[in-house]
Design a protein around this motif. Structure first.
Motif, PDB file in Angstrom:
ATOM      1  N   VAL A  64       0.857  -1.177   0.000  1.00 52.54           N
ATOM      2  CA  VAL A  64       0.000   0.000   0.000  1.00 52.54           C
ATOM      3  C   VAL A  64       0.900   1.236   0.000  1.00 52.54           C
ATOM      4  CG1 VAL A  64      -2.123  -0.840   1.020  1.00 52.54           C
ATOM      5  CG2 VAL A  64      -0.183  -0.335   2.499  1.00 52.54           C
ATOM      6  N   GLY A  65       0.455   2.294  -0.633  1.00 50.67           N
ATOM      7  CA  GLY A  65       1.313   3.472  -0.676  1.00 50.67           C
ATOM      8  C   GLY A  65       0.572   4.749  -0.977  1.00 50.67           C
TER       9      GLY A  65
ATOM     10  N   ILE B 180       5.608   6.610  -2.005  1.00 54.47           N
ATOM     11  CA  ILE B 180       6.178   5.844  -0.897  1.00 54.47           C
ATOM     12  C   ILE B 180       5.250   4.651  -0.652  1.00 54.47           C
ATOM     13  CG2 ILE B 180       6.965   5.876   1.507  1.00 54.47           C
ATOM     14  CD1 ILE B 180       7.093   8.992   1.187  1.00 54.47           C
ATOM     15  N   ASN B 181       5.805   3.451  -0.758  1.00 54.76           N
ATOM     16  CA  ASN B 181       5.028   2.234  -0.515  1.00 54.76           C
ATOM     17  C   ASN B 181       5.377   1.668   0.852  1.00 54.76           C
ATOM     18  OD1 ASN B 181       3.693   2.253  -2.971  1.00 54.76           O
ATOM     19  ND2 ASN B 181       5.330   1.122  -3.992  1.00 54.76           N
ATOM     20  N   ASP B 182       4.353   1.178   1.527  1.00 54.29           N
ATOM     21  CA  ASP B 182       4.533   0.666   2.891  1.00 54.29           C
ATOM     22  C   ASP B 182       4.292  -0.832   2.956  1.00 54.29           C
ATOM     23  OD1 ASP B 182       4.748   3.326   3.735  1.00 54.29           O
ATOM     24  OD2 ASP B 182       2.577   3.486   3.894  1.00 54.29           O
ATOM     25  N   ILE B 183       4.964  -1.454   3.917  1.00 54.30           N
ATOM     26  CA  ILE B 183       4.719  -2.859   4.227  1.00 54.30           C
ATOM     27  C   ILE B 183       3.960  -2.875   5.557  1.00 54.30           C
ATOM     28  CG2 ILE B 183       6.955  -3.145   5.426  1.00 54.30           C
ATOM     29  CD1 ILE B 183       7.031  -6.000   4.233  1.00 54.30           C
ATOM     30  N   VAL B 184       2.983  -3.770   5.668  1.00 54.22           N
ATOM     31  CA  VAL B 184       2.261  -3.902   6.934  1.00 54.22           C
ATOM     32  C   VAL B 184       2.813  -5.144   7.637  1.00 54.22           C
ATOM     33  CG1 VAL B 184       0.018  -4.085   8.052  1.00 54.22           C
ATOM     34  CG2 VAL B 184       0.249  -2.795   5.922  1.00 54.22           C
ATOM     35  N   LEU B 185       3.455  -4.920   8.773  1.00 52.18           N
ATOM     36  CA  LEU B 185       4.042  -6.027   9.537  1.00 52.18           C
ATOM     37  C   LEU B 185       3.057  -6.484  10.607  1.00 52.18           C
ATOM     38  CD1 LEU B 185       7.645  -4.568  10.038  1.00 52.18           C
ATOM     39  CD2 LEU B 185       6.971  -6.323   8.412  1.00 52.18           C
ATOM     40  N   ASN B 186       3.056  -7.774  10.885  1.00 50.48           N
ATOM     41  CA  ASN B 186       2.222  -8.366  11.929  1.00 50.48           C
ATOM     42  C   ASN B 186       0.746  -7.997  11.761  1.00 50.48           C
ATOM     43  OD1 ASN B 186       4.704  -9.220  13.386  1.00 50.48           O
ATOM     44  ND2 ASN B 186       4.920  -7.019  13.684  1.00 50.48           N
ATOM     45  N   GLN B 187       0.283  -8.063  10.521  1.00 52.25           N
ATOM     46  CA  GLN B 187      -1.089  -7.654  10.215  1.00 52.25           C
ATOM     47  C   GLN B 187      -2.097  -8.470  11.015  1.00 52.25           C
ATOM     48  OE1 GLN B 187      -1.883  -7.500   6.021  1.00 52.25           O
ATOM     49  NE2 GLN B 187      -3.449  -5.946   6.338  1.00 52.25           N
ATOM     50  N   GLY B 188      -3.090  -7.761  11.531  1.00 51.60           N
ATOM     51  CA  GLY B 188      -4.155  -8.428  12.271  1.00 51.60           C
ATOM     52  C   GLY B 188      -3.784  -8.793  13.696  1.00 51.60           C
ATOM     53  N   THR B 189      -2.613  -8.351  14.162  1.00 55.13           N
ATOM     54  CA  THR B 189      -2.208  -8.611  15.552  1.00 55.13           C
ATOM     55  C   THR B 189      -2.101  -7.268  16.277  1.00 55.13           C
ATOM     56  OG1 THR B 189       0.188  -8.356  15.334  1.00 55.13           O
ATOM     57  CG2 THR B 189      -0.734 -10.465  14.629  1.00 55.13           C
TER      58      THR B 189
ATOM     59  N   GLU C 189       0.540  -4.862  14.892  1.00 59.00           N
ATOM     60  CA  GLU C 189       0.462  -4.412  13.502  1.00 59.00           C
ATOM     61  C   GLU C 189       1.149  -3.058  13.366  1.00 59.00           C
ATOM     62  OE1 GLU C 189      -3.169  -5.129  11.296  1.00 59.00           O
ATOM     63  OE2 GLU C 189      -2.995  -3.139  10.403  1.00 59.00           O
ATOM     64  N   GLN C 190       1.975  -2.962  12.350  1.00 55.96           N
ATOM     65  CA  GLN C 190       2.741  -1.741  12.162  1.00 55.96           C
ATOM     66  C   GLN C 190       2.934  -1.513  10.676  1.00 55.96           C
ATOM     67  OE1 GLN C 190       6.831  -1.933  13.365  1.00 55.96           O
ATOM     68  NE2 GLN C 190       6.865   0.179  14.077  1.00 55.96           N
ATOM     69  N   ARG C 191       2.725  -0.257  10.256  1.00 59.94           N
ATOM     70  CA  ARG C 191       2.936   0.066   8.852  1.00 59.94           C
ATOM     71  C   ARG C 191       4.262   0.807   8.741  1.00 59.94           C
ATOM     72  NH1 ARG C 191      -1.776   2.782   5.093  1.00 59.94           N
ATOM     73  NH2 ARG C 191      -0.360   3.457   3.468  1.00 59.94           N
ATOM     74  N   ARG C 192       5.122   0.322   7.884  1.00 60.29           N
ATOM     75  CA  ARG C 192       6.447   0.937   7.748  1.00 60.29           C
ATOM     76  C   ARG C 192       6.760   1.196   6.285  1.00 60.29           C
ATOM     77  NH1 ARG C 192      10.825   0.414  11.882  1.00 60.29           N
ATOM     78  NH2 ARG C 192      11.876   1.075   9.996  1.00 60.29           N
ATOM     79  N   PRO C 193       7.427   2.335   6.005  1.00 64.73           N
ATOM     80  CA  PRO C 193       7.800   2.580   4.613  1.00 64.73           C
ATOM     81  C   PRO C 193       8.754   1.496   4.132  1.00 64.73           C
ATOM     82  CG  PRO C 193       8.858   4.176   6.064  1.00 64.73           C
ATOM     83  CD  PRO C 193       7.906   3.388   6.905  1.00 64.73           C
ATOM     84  N   PHE C 194       8.583   1.069   2.882  1.00 66.75           N
ATOM     85  CA  PHE C 194       9.391  -0.036   2.367  1.00 66.75           C
ATOM     86  C   PHE C 194      10.223   0.408   1.169  1.00 66.75           C
ATOM     87  CE2 PHE C 194      10.146  -3.960   0.000  1.00 66.75           C
ATOM     88  CZ  PHE C 194      10.550  -4.810   1.017  1.00 66.75           C
ATOM     89  N   GLU C 195       9.646   1.302   0.346  1.00 67.35           N
ATOM     90  CA  GLU C 195      10.381   1.757  -0.838  1.00 67.35           C
ATOM     91  C   GLU C 195       9.851   3.113  -1.271  1.00 67.35           C
ATOM     92  OE1 GLU C 195       9.517  -1.510  -3.430  1.00 67.35           O
ATOM     93  OE2 GLU C 195       7.459  -0.868  -3.758  1.00 67.35           O
TER      94      GLU C 195
END
Ligand SMILES: [Zn+2]
Length: 244
Positions: free
Chosen positions: A54-55, A73-82, A85-91
């Protein structure tokens, strides 16, 4: 110990003494975490890029550039649904019709993307980029905010994005400070209205940022909102005062 590698090598990591206990094939993000939190994934170089991210895309229009820049800026969602959960920029990608600056823009975006993926606190790059000055001089954005360079504006865009995804939090102005700024502004407007009472009522117009005309640039918040009150330079945007 000899291990025959039968697959194509896609990446490698040096085994550290503390990893010795764990099997070599263990996922790196699991090695870094405490045993009880083994399922929490932190940002790490070896986190694989999912098929889709997502970005957001921001447009930058600078008088220093003939064409607009589009910053994605595209983000990765880590630990989704927990709960973790954290959204972090990836690229990050920057596109423009203008090819004059192609090489440094590509270099900048590759390095920024690498920093994002490295993990840890990546918010420091905002201040680094915002501190870059163009020797030819900066420019004012709509809203009266001064940009010392196009690189600084890219930094401002990344900052905005990091605020949007909750990685950077605005220092909340407390109610007392907000009230103080509102009072100062009202007092300033009343004083200037009084001074010019005899003139035609064209003095109520404000500048592009919504602050009184003639307001100068505040060094603290980079907004044209600094006015002279009781012999003291006071910012009507952030409350900065030269007299403390
Ligand atoms: Zn200010």
């Amino acid at each position: 110990m000899t291990i025959k590698i039968e697959k194509k090598i896609k990446g490698y990591q040096v085994v550290k003494p503390e990893d010795k206990a764990a099997p070599i094939a263990a996922a790196p993000e699991k090695k870094a975490a405490e045993p009880r939190q083994a399922e929490i994934i932190q940002m790490h170089e070896s986190v694989e890029r999912p098929e889709s991210l997502v970005g957001s895309t921001f447009k930058i229009k600078s008088p220093l550039f003939e064409h607009a820049l589009y910053v994605t800026i595209n983000d990765i969602v880590l630990n989704q649904g927990t709960p973790h959960e954290q959204r972090r920029p990836f690229e990050i990608f920057i596109n423009s019709k203008n090819m004059d600056h192609f090489q440094w823009i590509v270099a900048l975006t590759r390095i920024l993307s690498a920093v994002f993926r490295k993990g840890g606190d990546v918010t420091f790059i905002v201040e680094e980029l915002k501190a870059v000055f163009d020797p030819r001089g900066g420019y004012f954005k709509a809203g009266g905010v001064y940009m010392p360079s196009i690189v600084a504006e890219i930094g401002a865009v990344i900052e905005q994005h990091m605020k949007n995804i909750g990685l950077i939090h605005d220092p909340e102005m407390d109610e007392a400070q907000k009230k103080l700024i509102a009072e100062k502004r009202a007092a300033y407007e009343a004083a200037s209205a009084g001074k010019k009472a005899a003139e035609v009522a064209s003095n109520t117009e404000s500048n592009a940022s919504g602050f009184p005309p003639g307001a100068t640039l505040c060094a603290k918040c980079n907004t044209q909102a600094l006015v002279l009150m009781d012999g003291c330079q006071t910012c009507l945007n952030c409350g900065y005062s030269k007299c403390g």
